[in-house]
Design a protein around this motif. Structure first.
Motif, short mmCIF file in Angstrom:
data_model
loop_
_atom_site.label_atom_id
_atom_site.label_comp_id
_atom_site.label_asym_id
_atom_site.label_seq_id
_atom_site.Cartn_x
_atom_site.Cartn_y
_atom_site.Cartn_z
N UNK A 165 0.89 -1.17 0.00
CA UNK A 165 0.00 0.00 0.00
C UNK A 165 0.92 1.21 0.00
N UNK A 166 0.92 1.95 -1.10
CA UNK A 166 1.88 3.04 -1.19
C UNK A 166 1.38 4.24 -0.41
N UNK A 167 2.24 4.72 0.47
CA UNK A 167 1.89 5.79 1.39
C UNK A 167 2.34 7.10 0.75
N UNK A 168 1.39 8.05 0.66
CA UNK A 168 1.72 9.30 -0.01
C UNK A 168 2.68 10.15 0.83
N UNK A 169 2.50 10.09 2.16
CA UNK A 169 3.39 10.82 3.08
C UNK A 169 3.92 9.81 4.07
N UNK A 170 5.15 10.00 4.59
CA UNK A 170 5.58 9.08 5.66
C UNK A 170 4.61 9.19 6.84
N UNK A 171 4.27 8.08 7.45
CA UNK A 171 3.36 8.10 8.60
C UNK A 171 4.20 8.16 9.88
N UNK A 172 4.02 9.24 10.64
CA UNK A 172 4.75 9.40 11.91
C UNK A 172 3.91 8.75 13.00
N UNK A 173 4.45 7.71 13.59
CA UNK A 173 3.69 6.99 14.62
C UNK A 173 4.39 7.07 15.96
N UNK A 174 3.61 7.16 17.03
CA UNK A 174 4.17 6.94 18.37
C UNK A 174 3.50 5.68 18.90
N UNK A 175 4.34 4.79 19.42
CA UNK A 175 3.84 3.53 19.95
C UNK A 175 4.09 3.53 21.44
N UNK A 176 3.10 3.15 22.22
CA UNK A 176 3.35 3.08 23.66
C UNK A 176 2.82 1.77 24.21
N UNK A 177 3.36 1.36 25.33
CA UNK A 177 2.95 0.09 25.93
C UNK A 177 1.98 0.40 27.05
N UNK A 178 0.74 -0.05 26.88
CA UNK A 178 -0.33 0.26 27.84
C UNK A 178 -0.63 -0.98 28.67
N UNK A 179 0.33 -1.36 29.48
CA UNK A 179 0.09 -2.48 30.38
C UNK A 179 0.57 -3.79 29.82
N UNK A 219 -7.64 7.21 2.41
CA UNK A 219 -6.94 8.32 3.11
C UNK A 219 -5.43 8.17 2.95
N UNK A 220 -4.93 6.94 3.09
CA UNK A 220 -3.47 6.72 2.98
C UNK A 220 -3.02 7.07 1.57
N UNK A 221 -3.78 6.62 0.60
CA UNK A 221 -3.38 6.88 -0.80
C UNK A 221 -3.44 8.36 -1.13
N UNK A 222 -4.37 9.09 -0.47
CA UNK A 222 -4.52 10.53 -0.76
C UNK A 222 -3.66 11.39 0.16
N UNK A 223 -2.98 10.77 1.13
CA UNK A 223 -2.17 11.55 2.08
C UNK A 223 -3.04 12.35 3.05
N UNK A 224 -4.28 11.88 3.32
CA UNK A 224 -5.19 12.58 4.24
C UNK A 224 -4.98 12.02 5.65
N UNK A 225 -4.03 12.64 6.36
CA UNK A 225 -3.66 12.11 7.68
C UNK A 225 -4.75 12.33 8.72
N UNK A 226 -5.42 13.51 8.66
CA UNK A 226 -6.43 13.71 9.71
C UNK A 226 -7.61 12.76 9.50
N UNK A 227 -7.96 12.49 8.25
CA UNK A 227 -9.01 11.49 7.99
C UNK A 227 -8.59 10.12 8.52
N UNK A 228 -7.35 9.76 8.28
CA UNK A 228 -6.85 8.46 8.74
C UNK A 228 -6.91 8.38 10.27
#
Ligand code: PMV
Length: 311
Positions: A165-179, A219-228
């Motif tokens: 799935x080609x991502x139009x913009x790099x996706x900036x993720x924060x991952x956290x451990x919740x228990x 959304x990913x294909x269109x680079x719509x991050x807030x929609x995603x």
């Protein structure tokens, strides 16, 4: 006879993963969107007189009856490799819903194929990883192994397997451990039991998740991050409705959103383990807010290209 001096040493790597949307529904044939993360596992295999495996500090040997050695034997049988001495170094936190087990399965499969002198294909690597995963997870959908293999963003169904799935913009993720993490097998069985008692509820939830995943692809294909991000929030609501969330997961999602994350949800089996937050621009504020709220958190980026999914 092969002496240890001329035995072929094989190296292999697998990525950890996050499911961006669609976990659990994927078990019922719906699509999921997942992404490899930079933390992963590296395996080194050396053909040997008898099999053994070391994963971080844990060791297992042929005949000890452990799940680890059983899993190694299943990959060997699947790929047609002889006994192996396997060493695995793992960066991804194990048992957190970040696909540590699949990353190891992919890394070991790649290492074993290298000892055979065989050029890897997705089919062979994923067959080995699936044999490994079945020892620990019963009946995995395969999404973890596919993301561990591909390394980028994928669209996955049980029937068709992974597609890049080609991502139009790099996706900036924060991952956290919740228990502490829950067992994937038990969480999947919990959803199945709910479906037996309330088929209407499960059916509607799965249909809802399916629409969210399909919209998220657009959304990913269109680079719509807030929609995603919004779709991730809705997916979290539906997962909570299936009793997969916990108060700590809800708290982590709320902290991340209040700090500016576009969306946040559990990732993987739920019941504990990891939360993924999608960030706009710098993930630092979200990461710091989560740390200030006593969660272990780190950032990762899903890049615009997929390396592993070449035929
Ligand atoms: O193993 P986990 O926690 O990453 O969960 C995998 C995703 C599930 O959909 C819950 C299970 C599966 O086999 O797809």
């Amino acid at each position: 006879m092969t002496s240890s001096a001329d035995a072929r040493i094989g190296l292999g790597r697998g990525n950890g993963k996050v499911v961006l949307l669609g976990e659990h529904a994927v078990v019922y044939g719906m699509p999921a969107i997942a992404a490899g993360i930079s933390l992963g596992a590296t395996a080194r295999a050396t053909p040997s007189a008898s099999s053994s495996i070391r994963i971080a500090e844990r060791r297992a040997h042929a005949g000890d009856g452990s799940e680890l050695i059983t899993a190694l034997e299943r990959i060997r049988q699947e790929l047609g490799a002889g006994p192996q001495q396997v060493e695995v170094d793992v960066e991804v936190p194990l048992g957190s819903g970040l696909g540590g087990s699949a990353a190891i399965g992919v890394a070991v499969s790649r290492a074993l194929l290298a000892t055979l002198g065989e050029a890897e294909t997705p089919r062979r690597v994923l067959a080995g990883a699936d044999a490994w995963e079945r020892v620990f997870h019963g009946n995995p959908s395969g999404v973890d192994a596919a993301a561990a293999y591909a390394g980028g963003c994928i669209w996955f169904t049980k029937e068709a397997g992974p597609e890049p799935l080609f991502v139009d913009l790099p996706l900036q993720l924060v991952i956290c451990l919740a228990g502490p993490p829950a067992s994937t097998k038990q969480m999947v069985e919990g959803v199945q039991r709910l479906g037996e008692r309330r088929p209407d509820l499960l059916g509607k939830s799965l249909a809802g998740i399916e629409s969210l995943v399909k919209n998220a692809k657009l959304c990913i294909q269109a680079g719509d991050l807030s929609g995603l991000g919004q779709l991730m929030n809705y997916n979290q609501m539906l997962l909570s409705g299936l009793f997969l969330s916990t108060p700590e997961i809800e708290r982590a999602c709320a902290v991340a959103r209040a700090a500016g994350a576009l969306g946040a949800k559990l990732t993987g089996a739920g019941g504990g383990g990891a939360v993924v937050a999608l960030c706009d621009g710098s993930p630092q504020t979200v990461e710091e807010a989560l740390r200030a709220a006593d969660f272990a958190a780190f950032s990762t980026v899903v890049q615009a290209s997929v390396g592993g999914l070449r035929p």
